[in-house]
Design an enzyme around this catalytic site. Structure first.
Site, PDB file in Angstrom:
ATOM      1  N   ARG A 171       0.842  -1.307   0.038  1.00 16.42           N
ATOM      2  CA  ARG A 171       0.018   0.058   0.027  1.00 16.42           C
ATOM      3  C   ARG A 171       0.862   1.144   0.003  1.00 16.42           C
ATOM      4  NH1 ARG A 171      -0.363   2.029   4.999  1.00 16.42           N
ATOM      5  NH2 ARG A 171       1.214   1.291   6.263  1.00 16.42           N
ATOM      6  N   ARG A 175      -2.016  10.804   2.317  1.00 11.11           N
ATOM      7  CA  ARG A 175      -2.628  11.860   3.515  1.00 11.11           C
ATOM      8  C   ARG A 175      -3.334  12.997   3.002  1.00 11.11           C
ATOM      9  NH1 ARG A 175       2.189  12.156   7.599  1.00 11.11           N
ATOM     10  NH2 ARG A 175       2.083   9.740   8.071  1.00 11.11           N
ATOM     11  N   ARG A 248      20.048  -7.128  -0.413  1.00 10.69           N
ATOM     12  CA  ARG A 248      20.524  -5.881  -0.863  1.00 10.69           C
ATOM     13  C   ARG A 248      21.688  -5.360  -0.056  1.00 10.69           C
ATOM     14  NH1 ARG A 248      20.891  -4.611  -5.916  1.00 10.69           N
ATOM     15  NH2 ARG A 248      20.237  -2.574  -5.670  1.00 10.69           N
ATOM     16  N   ARG A 279      19.891   8.685  -1.412  1.00 11.58           N
ATOM     17  CA  ARG A 279      19.481   9.651  -0.012  1.00 11.58           C
ATOM     18  C   ARG A 279      20.858  10.369   0.076  1.00 11.58           C
ATOM     19  NH1 ARG A 279      16.238   6.786   4.611  1.00 11.58           N
ATOM     20  NH2 ARG A 279      18.168   5.660   5.041  1.00 11.58           N
ATOM     21  N   GLU A 299      24.024   7.564   0.056  1.00 10.74           N
ATOM     22  CA  GLU A 299      23.645   6.190   0.067  1.00 10.74           C
ATOM     23  C   GLU A 299      23.694   5.576  -1.219  1.00 10.74           C
ATOM     24  OE1 GLU A 299      20.874   5.754   3.744  1.00 10.74           O
ATOM     25  OE2 GLU A 299      19.786   4.453   2.534  1.00 10.74           O
ATOM     26  N   TYR A 347      13.313  -7.908   7.504  1.00 12.64           N
ATOM     27  CA  TYR A 347      13.479  -6.775   7.664  1.00 12.64           C
ATOM     28  C   TYR A 347      12.577  -6.542   8.881  1.00 12.64           C
ATOM     29  CZ  TYR A 347      13.678  -1.652   8.001  1.00 12.64           C
ATOM     30  OH  TYR A 347      14.046  -0.403   8.683  1.00 12.64           O
ATOM     31  N   ASP A 349      12.067  -3.285  11.954  1.00 20.26           N
ATOM     32  CA  ASP A 349      12.218  -1.888  12.534  1.00 20.26           C
ATOM     33  C   ASP A 349      12.821  -2.276  13.980  1.00 20.26           C
ATOM     34  OD1 ASP A 349      11.879   0.203  10.557  1.00 20.26           O
ATOM     35  OD2 ASP A 349       9.816   0.071  10.655  1.00 20.26           O
TER      36      ASP A 349
HETATM   37  P1  FAD Z   1      22.252  -6.303  13.965  1.00 18.80           P
HETATM   38  O1  FAD Z   1      22.318  -4.980  14.377  1.00 18.80           O
HETATM   39  O2  FAD Z   1      22.500  -6.696  12.599  1.00 18.80           O
HETATM   40  O3  FAD Z   1      23.190  -7.057  14.666  1.00 18.80           O
HETATM   41  C1  FAD Z   1      23.598  -8.355  14.639  1.00 18.80           C
HETATM   42  C2  FAD Z   1      24.997  -8.526  15.063  1.00 18.80           C
HETATM   43  O4  FAD Z   1      25.568  -9.825  14.558  1.00 18.80           O
HETATM   44  C3  FAD Z   1      26.034  -7.575  14.116  1.00 18.80           C
HETATM   45  O5  FAD Z   1      26.847  -6.484  15.085  1.00 18.80           O
HETATM   46  C4  FAD Z   1      27.088  -8.478  13.455  1.00 18.80           C
HETATM   47  O6  FAD Z   1      28.321  -7.952  13.297  1.00 18.80           O
HETATM   48  C5  FAD Z   1      27.006  -9.654  14.612  1.00 18.80           C
HETATM   49  N1  FAD Z   1      27.303 -10.739  13.918  1.00 18.80           N
HETATM   50  C6  FAD Z   1      26.979 -11.640  12.790  1.00 18.80           C
HETATM   51  N2  FAD Z   1      27.390 -12.687  12.427  1.00 18.80           N
HETATM   52  C7  FAD Z   1      28.350 -12.889  13.411  1.00 18.80           C
HETATM   53  C8  FAD Z   1      29.336 -13.754  13.703  1.00 18.80           C
HETATM   54  N3  FAD Z   1      29.447 -14.680  12.820  1.00 18.80           N
HETATM   55  N4  FAD Z   1      29.947 -13.650  14.789  1.00 18.80           N
HETATM   56  C9  FAD Z   1      30.015 -12.495  15.340  1.00 18.80           C
HETATM   57  N5  FAD Z   1      29.137 -11.670  15.460  1.00 18.80           N
HETATM   58  C10 FAD Z   1      28.356 -11.838  14.297  1.00 18.80           C
HETATM   59  N6  FAD Z   1      14.740   0.575  12.120  1.00 18.80           N
HETATM   60  C11 FAD Z   1      13.982   1.502  12.738  1.00 18.80           C
HETATM   61  O7  FAD Z   1      13.125   1.106  13.572  1.00 18.80           O
HETATM   62  N7  FAD Z   1      13.834   2.820  12.208  1.00 18.80           N
HETATM   63  C12 FAD Z   1      14.970   3.207  11.156  1.00 18.80           C
HETATM   64  O8  FAD Z   1      14.799   4.343  10.847  1.00 18.80           O
HETATM   65  C13 FAD Z   1      15.600   2.250  10.542  1.00 18.80           C
HETATM   66  N8  FAD Z   1      16.435   2.549   9.584  1.00 18.80           N
HETATM   67  C14 FAD Z   1      17.448   1.637   8.951  1.00 18.80           C
HETATM   68  C15 FAD Z   1      18.074   1.951   7.857  1.00 18.80           C
HETATM   69  C16 FAD Z   1      18.750   0.800   6.996  1.00 18.80           C
HETATM   70  C17 FAD Z   1      19.683   1.240   6.054  1.00 18.80           C
HETATM   71  C18 FAD Z   1      18.593  -0.376   7.646  1.00 18.80           C
HETATM   72  C19 FAD Z   1      19.622  -1.578   6.908  1.00 18.80           C
HETATM   73  C20 FAD Z   1      18.036  -0.785   8.752  1.00 18.80           C
HETATM   74  C21 FAD Z   1      17.193   0.207   9.324  1.00 18.80           C
HETATM   75  N9  FAD Z   1      16.368  -0.179  10.722  1.00 18.80           N
HETATM   76  C22 FAD Z   1      15.661   0.937  11.072  1.00 18.80           C
HETATM   77  C23 FAD Z   1      16.478  -1.406  10.986  1.00 18.80           C
HETATM   78  C24 FAD Z   1      17.370  -1.635  12.335  1.00 18.80           C
HETATM   79  O9  FAD Z   1      18.619  -1.359  11.838  1.00 18.80           O
HETATM   80  C25 FAD Z   1      17.192  -3.147  12.938  1.00 18.80           C
HETATM   81  O10 FAD Z   1      15.898  -3.404  13.211  1.00 18.80           O
HETATM   82  C26 FAD Z   1      18.199  -3.678  13.943  1.00 18.80           C
HETATM   83  O11 FAD Z   1      19.495  -2.996  13.859  1.00 18.80           O
HETATM   84  C27 FAD Z   1      18.403  -5.077  13.948  1.00 18.80           C
HETATM   85  O12 FAD Z   1      19.040  -5.580  15.028  1.00 18.80           O
HETATM   86  P2  FAD Z   1      19.692  -6.881  15.291  1.00 18.80           P
HETATM   87  O13 FAD Z   1      20.272  -7.149  16.745  1.00 18.80           O
HETATM   88  O14 FAD Z   1      18.635  -7.918  14.742  1.00 18.80           O
HETATM   89  O15 FAD Z   1      20.731  -7.058  13.901  1.00 18.80           O
END
Ligand code: FAD
Length: 372
Positions: A171, A175, A248, A279, A299, A347, A349
């Protein structure tokens, strides 16, 4: 065993799990292959400005309990995300709202705007959209699609909109008010002092080892704890035995500029095909910074290879089917908890990750989840 939990990944999911388990008297070791904690929400200080190293992050949620939870670690400011789009030098407000419609057509009332969009949807003649282009045209009509969606989306995915599946755009929020606030959520903001502060607080007093890749030292690390919380890529955990899940990626180019204010807004999207980046982020505006200099980040979307950071999962039928096979295997790993965006191949947030980590903690400790 030296530890109750080995937590692979010091991102938001791993940090919350470690914090909550420690609070419940468990001993945790957190490792990360990067040279810093916080995962993708990491902020690096440059020129006194918190630079969002892995892309712009704005926290938003409508769940008061989750909002209170993150605010218990750090105070949030009142930042409201109001991105601007630049299409070949013309500026438009986002998300699509009465300001955008005035900029596109000089319409001044919701009635006029509704009529204009309805006329354009009808002119597209699309009843049963078969791809992303048709889907978008059938939802918002030609002017919005061609100026603000088509080329931006093609840059983002590296494919023509006609070759992308319709489901990517379920969607398109429209607004009929003069409201540039990108999110509909009740709560929104940026942690004062940057996101890394949140994980700093969560990991206080907990053993953390950086620059440690789980797969380089799997045997040693597995021998240290009763249970593993794994937040890395699920296909990597199983040695890619069924194949590789696709992502990606993004390339970030940071620039320091000797000016106080480069673009007047934190987020400006470039929606034309000629500009190679999608961006420009001007980080100081997330925190109303008044520093002498400014830092901007361009970016660039990219194909992903195993050498790159995996940012956006490609949740098409093929990858989702592959993920299901890995998911089935993960269920048989009784001593491993899989969680976070990479293990779930989804994905999320930040507020989703907070909610999911707290839910998993409640399950692990046989408690009622009070955050739902
Ligand atoms: P991650 O932060 O990826 O943590 C996983 C960690 O595991 C990493 O540090 C990695 O190095 C580590 N790891 C992986 N494999 C290994 C290994 N083999 N050994 C040791 N360490 C390892 N969310 C929002 O709410 N608002 C936003 O505006 C927003 N903007 C975003 C913009 C972008 C470009 C992206 C990509 C995401 C965005 N997000 C946003 C989403 C947000 O980044 C995620 O929800 C969040 O960071 C995920 O946390 P996580 O702990 O699941 O993963």
């Amino acid at each position: 065993m030296k530890y109750d939990f080995l937590i692979v990944g010091a991102g938001l999911y791993g940090s919350i799990f470690a914090h909550e388990a420690t609070k419940r008297g468990k001993k945790c070791l957190v490792i990360d292959k990067r040279n810093h904690i916080a995962g993708n929400i990491y902020c690096e200080k440059m020129e006194g400005i918190n630079v969002h190293r892995y892309g712009a992050h704005i926290f938003h949620t409508s769940n008061k309990k989750i909002w209170d939870y993150v605010n218990s670690f750090v105070e949030f400011n009142r930042y409201t995300n109001c991105p601007v789009a630049n299409y070949k030098g013309e500026l438009f407000n986002l998300p699509f709202n009465m300001n955008t419609f005035y900029q596109l057509w000089k319409v001044k009332t919701p009635e006029e705007a509704k009529a204009k969009i309805a006329e354009q949807i009808l002119a597209s003649g699309i009843r049963n959209p078969q791809n992303l282009e048709e889907q978008a045209l059938s939802l918002v009509g030609g002017d919005i699609y061609y100026k603000l969606i088509k080329e931006y989306t093609e840059k983002q995915w590296g494919r023509k909109a006609k070759d992308l599946p319709a489901f990517i755009i379920k969607r398109l929020p429209i607004r009929y008010t003069f409201d540039n606030n990108y999110f509909n959520d009740t709560y929104q903001g940026i942690p004062i002092g940057g996101y890394t502060e949140i994980t700093n607080k969560m990991l206080e007093g907990i053993d953390v080892e950086l620059n440690v890749d789980f797969f380089q030292e799997r045997e040693r690390l597995t021998g240290l704890a009763d249970k593993i919380v794994y937040t890395g890529m699920i296909d990597e955990y199983f040695g890619y035995k069924f194949g590789t899940l696709e992502y990606r990626s993004l390339k970030f180019e940071h620039e320091v500029h000797d000016t106080q204010n480069y673009q007047g807004n934190a987020v400006v999207n470039y929606t034309d095909a000629e500009t190679p980046y999608t961006r420009i982020i001007e980080h100081k505006h997330f925190e109303f910074g008044t520093q002498e200099k400014t830092i901007i980040t361009k970016e660039y979307p990219q194909e992903w290879t195993k050498k790159d950071e995996p940012y956006y999962p490609v949740n098409d039928d093929m990858n989702d089917a592959l993920f299901k096979k890995y998911k089935a295997l993960s269920k048989a790993e009784s001593n491993v908890i899989f969680g976070g965006r990479l293990a779930d191949y989804k994905y999320y947030d930040m507020h989703h990750v907070v909610g999911l980590a707290l839910k998993r903690v409640a399950e692990e400790f046989k408690e009622v989840n009070v955050f739902e």
